[in-house]
Motif scaffolding. Sequence first.
Motif, PDB file in Angstrom:
ATOM      1  N   ARG A 271      65.262  19.352  53.862  1.00  0.00           N
ATOM      2  CA  ARG A 271      65.842  18.010  53.719  1.00  0.00           C
ATOM      3  C   ARG A 271      66.700  17.632  54.919  1.00  0.00           C
ATOM      4  O   ARG A 271      66.681  16.483  55.374  1.00  0.00           O
ATOM      5  CB  ARG A 271      66.681  17.949  52.444  1.00  0.00           C
ATOM      6  CG  ARG A 271      66.852  16.550  51.894  1.00  0.00           C
ATOM      7  CD  ARG A 271      65.551  16.051  51.279  1.00  0.00           C
ATOM      8  NE  ARG A 271      65.669  14.641  50.913  1.00  0.00           N
ATOM      9  CZ  ARG A 271      65.025  13.648  51.534  1.00  0.00           C
ATOM     10  NH1 ARG A 271      64.230  13.907  52.555  1.00  0.00           N
ATOM     11  NH2 ARG A 271      65.171  12.403  51.140  1.00  0.00           N
TER      12      ARG A 271
ATOM     13  N   ARG B 193      65.975  18.537  47.177  1.00  0.00           N
ATOM     14  CA  ARG B 193      64.835  17.985  47.926  1.00  0.00           C
ATOM     15  C   ARG B 193      64.690  16.481  47.730  1.00  0.00           C
ATOM     16  O   ARG B 193      64.089  15.806  48.564  1.00  0.00           O
ATOM     17  CB  ARG B 193      63.549  18.691  47.514  1.00  0.00           C
ATOM     18  CG  ARG B 193      63.427  20.106  48.048  1.00  0.00           C
ATOM     19  CD  ARG B 193      62.064  20.718  47.750  1.00  0.00           C
ATOM     20  NE  ARG B 193      61.931  22.016  48.404  1.00  0.00           N
ATOM     21  CZ  ARG B 193      62.208  23.168  47.812  1.00  0.00           C
ATOM     22  NH1 ARG B 193      62.630  23.195  46.549  1.00  0.00           N
ATOM     23  NH2 ARG B 193      62.064  24.310  48.471  1.00  0.00           N
TER      24      ARG B 193
ATOM     25  N   ALA C  30      65.252  24.540  50.737  1.00  0.00           N
ATOM     26  CA  ALA C  30      65.395  23.125  50.387  1.00  0.00           C
ATOM     27  C   ALA C  30      66.360  22.421  51.337  1.00  0.00           C
ATOM     28  O   ALA C  30      66.120  21.281  51.758  1.00  0.00           O
ATOM     29  CB  ALA C  30      65.876  22.990  48.943  1.00  0.00           C
TER      30      ALA C  30
END
Length: 213
Positions: A75, A42, A71
């Motif tokens: 991202r 992250r 995650a």
Amino acid sequence: MSTVIIDYESGNLHSAEKSFQRMAAETGAGAVVVTSDPDTVRGADRIVLPGVGAFADCRAGLDAIPGMVDALEERVLAGGVPFMGICVGQQLMTTIGREHGADAPGFGWIPGECVRIAPEDPALKIPHMGWNALENLAPHPVFAGLAEGDHAYFVHSYHVKPTNADDVLAVTDYGGPITAAIGRDNMIGTQFHPEKSQRTGLLLIANFLIWKP
């Protein structure tokens, strides 16, 4: 700046780690970290997802790390950081993998499917393994300095067939066209192994590390 290479127990990451660290040092791209920690992902500025073996096994390996797929989506999709998938890591970018008679879900980032290579020449062996020329290179910052016919190292039995032809960034020939690279927006994936592709691969890695999509 940091680049993370995700470790989910799918293959030996040593050569990838060393190649990315070498080119990060040459380009001033910052630290390269191998991690299985979603929180580290992250906080990453760039993400690399390698993968060796079967599509379903690699997906299961990622799913086995609580929060890792979330995650990645946070991202890459929401955060827009540069992402590179390598080999099965590239295949996982698509909608579905069709291996060994069992379908497994991909990320669905690039619509399409992963299917077994079917060479027109029955004498050609599967897996496809060795050096092959890259053809039909799309104009892309990660391909800067590469030329038609530059060689890269492949080892695979399956390849990606994107739904949209525009998502194919390069092909190679092995008894017919095989997808060598895919991408859109901040994402790129290679069926070949940049970390094993000598000059071609190191140049591509360097370009990825300075890419600002």
